[in-house]
Write a protein that holds these residues in place. Structure first.
Motif, PDB file in Angstrom:
ATOM      1  N   LEU A  40       0.853  -1.182   0.000  1.00  0.00           N
ATOM      2  CA  LEU A  40       0.000   0.000   0.000  1.00  0.00           C
ATOM      3  C   LEU A  40       0.891   1.235   0.000  1.00  0.00           C
ATOM      4  O   LEU A  40       1.906   1.277   0.710  1.00  0.00           O
ATOM      5  N   ASN A  41       0.490   2.228  -0.806  1.00  0.00           N
ATOM      6  CA  ASN A  41       1.284   3.453  -0.856  1.00  0.00           C
ATOM      7  C   ASN A  41       1.128   4.256   0.436  1.00  0.00           C
ATOM      8  O   ASN A  41       0.176   4.068   1.200  1.00  0.00           O
ATOM      9  N   MET A  42       2.067   5.145   0.660  1.00  0.00           N
ATOM     10  CA  MET A  42       2.072   5.972   1.857  1.00  0.00           C
ATOM     11  C   MET A  42       2.081   7.435   1.448  1.00  0.00           C
ATOM     12  O   MET A  42       2.791   7.814   0.517  1.00  0.00           O
ATOM     13  N   GLY A  43       1.320   8.255   2.131  1.00  0.00           N
ATOM     14  CA  GLY A  43       1.314   9.676   1.830  1.00  0.00           C
ATOM     15  C   GLY A  43       0.430  10.006   0.651  1.00  0.00           C
ATOM     16  O   GLY A  43      -0.587   9.366   0.398  1.00  0.00           O
ATOM     17  N   ASP A  44       0.828  11.038  -0.100  1.00  0.00           N
ATOM     18  CA  ASP A  44       0.021  11.523  -1.221  1.00  0.00           C
ATOM     19  C   ASP A  44       0.047  10.532  -2.375  1.00  0.00           C
ATOM     20  O   ASP A  44       0.958   9.724  -2.519  1.00  0.00           O
ATOM     21  N   ASP A  46      -2.191   7.857  -5.244  1.00  0.00           N
ATOM     22  CA  ASP A  46      -3.010   6.663  -5.123  1.00  0.00           C
ATOM     23  C   ASP A  46      -2.223   5.373  -5.362  1.00  0.00           C
ATOM     24  O   ASP A  46      -2.783   4.279  -5.338  1.00  0.00           O
ATOM     25  N   GLY A  47      -0.922   5.484  -5.628  1.00  0.00           N
ATOM     26  CA  GLY A  47      -0.103   4.295  -5.788  1.00  0.00           C
ATOM     27  C   GLY A  47      -0.233   3.591  -7.115  1.00  0.00           C
ATOM     28  O   GLY A  47       0.289   2.481  -7.272  1.00  0.00           O
ATOM     29  N   ARG A  48      -0.924   4.213  -8.074  1.00  0.00           N
ATOM     30  CA  ARG A  48      -1.087   3.528  -9.361  1.00  0.00           C
ATOM     31  C   ARG A  48       0.251   3.339 -10.062  1.00  0.00           C
ATOM     32  O   ARG A  48       1.137   4.175  -9.927  1.00  0.00           O
ATOM     33  N   PRO A  49       0.428   2.217 -10.755  1.00  0.00           N
ATOM     34  CA  PRO A  49      -0.551   1.209 -11.152  1.00  0.00           C
ATOM     35  C   PRO A  49      -0.888   0.192 -10.077  1.00  0.00           C
ATOM     36  O   PRO A  49      -1.648  -0.742 -10.334  1.00  0.00           O
ATOM     37  N   GLY A  50      -0.351   0.349  -8.886  1.00  0.00           N
ATOM     38  CA  GLY A  50      -0.656  -0.586  -7.812  1.00  0.00           C
ATOM     39  C   GLY A  50       0.584  -1.331  -7.367  1.00  0.00           C
ATOM     40  O   GLY A  50       1.639  -1.252  -7.997  1.00  0.00           O
ATOM     41  N   PRO A  51       0.483  -2.071  -6.268  1.00  0.00           N
ATOM     42  CA  PRO A  51       1.662  -2.721  -5.714  1.00  0.00           C
ATOM     43  C   PRO A  51       2.160  -3.862  -6.598  1.00  0.00           C
ATOM     44  O   PRO A  51       1.394  -4.498  -7.319  1.00  0.00           O
ATOM     45  N   THR A  52       3.450  -4.087  -6.521  1.00  0.00           N
ATOM     46  CA  THR A  52       4.066  -5.262  -7.121  1.00  0.00           C
ATOM     47  C   THR A  52       4.683  -6.080  -5.994  1.00  0.00           C
ATOM     48  O   THR A  52       5.279  -5.522  -5.080  1.00  0.00           O
ATOM     49  N   ASP A  53       4.520  -7.381  -6.048  1.00  0.00           N
ATOM     50  CA  ASP A  53       5.036  -8.235  -4.993  1.00  0.00           C
ATOM     51  C   ASP A  53       6.557  -8.255  -5.026  1.00  0.00           C
ATOM     52  O   ASP A  53       7.181  -8.412  -6.089  1.00  0.00           O
ATOM     53  N   ALA A  54       7.185  -8.110  -3.865  1.00  0.00           N
ATOM     54  CA  ALA A  54       8.640  -7.976  -3.813  1.00  0.00           C
ATOM     55  C   ALA A  54       9.348  -9.189  -4.396  1.00  0.00           C
ATOM     56  O   ALA A  54      10.267  -9.066  -5.223  1.00  0.00           O
ATOM     57  N   TRP A  55       8.950 -10.386  -3.987  1.00  0.00           N
ATOM     58  CA  TRP A  55       9.700 -11.564  -4.412  1.00  0.00           C
ATOM     59  C   TRP A  55       9.355 -11.994  -5.826  1.00  0.00           C
ATOM     60  O   TRP A  55      10.197 -12.571  -6.533  1.00  0.00           O
ATOM     61  N   THR A  56       8.149 -11.668  -6.296  1.00  0.00           N
ATOM     62  CA  THR A  56       7.847 -11.865  -7.720  1.00  0.00           C
ATOM     63  C   THR A  56       8.727 -10.948  -8.564  1.00  0.00           C
ATOM     64  O   THR A  56       9.295 -11.365  -9.591  1.00  0.00           O
ATOM     65  N   THR A  57       8.847  -9.692  -8.129  1.00  0.00           N
ATOM     66  CA  THR A  57       9.731  -8.748  -8.821  1.00  0.00           C
ATOM     67  C   THR A  57      11.162  -9.263  -8.872  1.00  0.00           C
ATOM     68  O   THR A  57      11.802  -9.269  -9.931  1.00  0.00           O
ATOM     69  N   LEU A  58      11.686  -9.717  -7.735  1.00  0.00           N
ATOM     70  CA  LEU A  58      13.078 -10.142  -7.691  1.00  0.00           C
ATOM     71  C   LEU A  58      13.312 -11.401  -8.512  1.00  0.00           C
ATOM     72  O   LEU A  58      14.403 -11.591  -9.075  1.00  0.00           O
TER      73      LEU A  58
END
Length: 309
Positions: A40-44, A46-58
């Protein structure tokens, strides 16, 4: 002194953007590409396009980079069971040819747990779970081939685990523990960590926390020098004051505030401040890069900061 790149993709970044940053960091000679583990994004914004999973990314980066090391600051112990996490990290270690590092912590951002239905126990329980997870993950990796691993704990029980797959790095991938806690955090680092990382701390707080970690290591008979000490600090570098201001504006911060709380200013200013952290024992700095579209920022630091360290 080694410089590493640290990203916060929950603020809004696609996998392709992260790949571009990782490849730029690799080409620039940085030691590692790390990312946060948040949903989830923090602060100002909306975080689009949305979260990416850390270990899927790695896992993806493991196959699309060549030599840069890859890891998390920090994986939340609340997000994953320890046995499957050990499997995931070992697999990505193999996919990368032995370039993965596991940063792991208690988890702290309650709102993201609520947003995605993840249980969020009280802090004491989160520390207890983290301690068990560290024992299980390192135990699985370090179990000799052909033997099994068992663990009977308060929160997790493993019976007759084949402790597979084994990571490429032996006896295991490096483990990073970090944070500002004065008691349990240093104790866990002393027992399990190859590296202790202190995020977003000034010089006085760094000196005090590094001393606590060294003392915790000595208390259990571990050589304090056997643990790498590092800091994570936001980056805002420019050849001119106008360039520093432009980069600060892009991330919604003020240059003087960043000079006080991060690594900001000219290359010479940043080299000087890194030297002050080094004096307390830091041998790695994780540069928190918040504008992932500004690859020239990474090139500047590689050319005019790293070359002076």
């Amino acid at each position: 002194m080694e410089l590493r790149i640290f990203t916060e993709p929950q603020q809004g970044a696609s996998y392709d953007q992260l790949l571009a940053v990782a490849r730029c960091a690799e080409d620039g000679g940085y030691g590692a590409f790390f990312r946060s583990d948040h949903y989830l994004n923090m602060g100002d914004g909306d975080g689009r396009p949305g979260p990416t999973d850390a270990w899927t990314t790695l896992a993806g980066l493991a196959r699309e980079t060549r030599q840069i090391r890859l890891g998390t600051l920090m994986t939340a112990a609340t997000f994953r069971l320890p046995g499957p996490l050990a499997i995931t990290v070992a697999q990505i270690d193999a996919m990368s040819g032995g370039r993965v590092e596991l940063g792991i912590g208690t988890g702290w951002f309650e709102a993201e747990h609520a947003a995605y239905g993840i249980p969020f126990p009280p802090l004491g329980e989160r520390f207890d779970r983290l301690e068990e997870q560290l024992a299980i993950i390192t135990g699985l990796w370090e179990t000799p081939a052909g033997q099994t691993f068992d663990h009977i704990g308060r929160y997790y029980t493993l019976t007759g685990s084949p402790a597979l797959p084994k990571p490429v790095q032996q006896p295991r991938p490096p483990v990073l523990i970090g944070g500002h806690g004065a008691r349990r955090t240093p104790a866990l680092a002393a027992r399990y960590a190859d590296e202790f990382n202190l995020p977003f701390a000034g010089l006085d707080d760094t000196a005090a926390q590094f001393d606590r970690v060294r003392a915790a290591a000595a208390a259990i008979g571990r050589e304090p020098e056997s643990m790498i000490l590092s800091n994570a600090l936001v980056l805002c570098c420019g050849r001119t004051e106008a360039e520093v201001k432009r980069r600060a504006d892009a991330i919604g911060r003020e240059p003087q505030e960043l000079r006080a709380n991060g690594l900001a200013g000219s290359p010479a200013e940043i080299v000087d401040k890194i030297g002050r952290y080094a004096a307390f024992g830091a041998s790695r700095i994780y540069l928190q890069v918040l504008d992932l579209t500004d690859l020239d920022h990474l090139d500047l630091v590689a050319a005019e900061v790293a070359s002076q360290l």
